[in-house]
Design an enzyme around this catalytic site. Sequence first.
Site, short mmCIF file in Angstrom:
data_model
loop_
_atom_site.label_atom_id
_atom_site.label_comp_id
_atom_site.label_asym_id
_atom_site.label_seq_id
_atom_site.Cartn_x
_atom_site.Cartn_y
_atom_site.Cartn_z
N ASN A 81 0.84 -1.20 0.00
CA ASN A 81 0.00 0.00 0.00
C ASN A 81 0.88 1.26 0.00
OD1 ASN A 81 0.62 -0.77 2.67
ND2 ASN A 81 -1.17 0.24 3.53
N GLU A 83 0.27 5.15 0.67
CA GLU A 83 -0.67 6.19 1.10
C GLU A 83 -0.19 7.56 0.64
OE1 GLU A 83 -1.21 5.51 5.30
OE2 GLU A 83 -2.30 3.64 4.92
N GLU A 94 -3.10 -4.67 -2.93
CA GLU A 94 -3.62 -5.51 -4.01
C GLU A 94 -3.57 -4.76 -5.34
OE1 GLU A 94 -4.96 -4.97 -1.05
OE2 GLU A 94 -6.24 -6.61 -0.38
N CYS A 127 -10.59 -4.90 0.72
CA CYS A 127 -11.65 -3.88 0.70
C CYS A 127 -12.53 -4.08 -0.53
CB CYS A 127 -11.04 -2.48 0.72
SG CYS A 127 -10.34 -1.94 -0.85
N CYS A 130 -10.85 -3.40 -3.86
CA CYS A 130 -9.89 -4.43 -4.26
C CYS A 130 -10.60 -5.70 -4.72
CB CYS A 130 -8.93 -4.74 -3.12
SG CYS A 130 -7.69 -3.44 -2.93
N1 THU Z 1 -5.32 -1.67 2.62
C1 THU Z 1 -4.76 -2.49 1.70
O1 THU Z 1 -3.65 -2.25 1.20
N2 THU Z 1 -5.46 -3.59 1.32
C2 THU Z 1 -6.66 -3.96 1.83
O2 THU Z 1 -7.22 -4.93 1.38
C3 THU Z 1 -7.26 -3.20 2.92
C4 THU Z 1 -6.62 -1.89 3.22
C5 THU Z 1 -4.59 -0.47 3.03
C6 THU Z 1 -5.18 0.83 2.59
C7 THU Z 1 -4.61 1.78 3.60
O3 THU Z 1 -3.32 2.19 3.16
C8 THU Z 1 -4.47 0.94 4.85
O4 THU Z 1 -4.50 -0.42 4.42
C9 THU Z 1 -5.56 1.18 5.88
O5 THU Z 1 -6.81 1.09 5.32
#
Ligand code: THU
Length: 173
Positions: A81, A83, A94, A127, A130
């Site tokens: 991830n 941000e 993902e 999520c 994703c």
């Molecule tokens: N996040 C993911 O990378 N994948 C997921 O399936 C759920 C959430 C990340 C997004 C964000 O950077 C952090 O987790 C908190 O939501």
Amino acid sequence: MQPWNLSPVVDPRCRCPLHERPTRAGHRRPGSVGVVELEGHLEELFDAAAAVRERAHSPYSRYPVGAAIRTVEGDLFVGCNVENAAFPEGTCAEAGAIAAMVAGAGPTARIAEILTVAGGARPGSPCGGCRQKIREFATPETRIVSTTPGAAAIGWTMAELLPGGFGPDDLPV
Ligand code: THU
């Protein structure tokens, strides 16, 4: 790795290596969430996802996530991830792994397995966004596995994660 005893296991019709063997945590309820053990091919995905998780950019959530995809052809792609100070611009692990897969193997690549590693006492789950992104490159056999380091793993089929989901075949093109 100890299984996380959330609820017992997988679709009995599934014959993929992930689901072949009963887990310690329970057995067989169609359509239910599966508690899976990481063995063989999944360990390699776990190691790749755990390694790329170390590179996540997650200063706002402090929730680093790593993802690893094995394609149907057997290639491995990873993502983490990333941000952003403008929060909605952040991207999930993902999404990064899917972008790497398409960049490396082209748009005809399909996901055999996608595994994520995240922190917390129990595995998270992909999520909604994703789930849709994975769906684009899924097959009926695609398996999605969420894990935490040293804790547990849960696995789903695509249909379990996104029942009735919209896909490429729904477009009249
Ligand atoms: N996040 C993911 O990378 N994948 C997921 O399936 C759920 C959430 C990340 C997004 C964000 O950077 C952090 O987790 C908190 O939501």
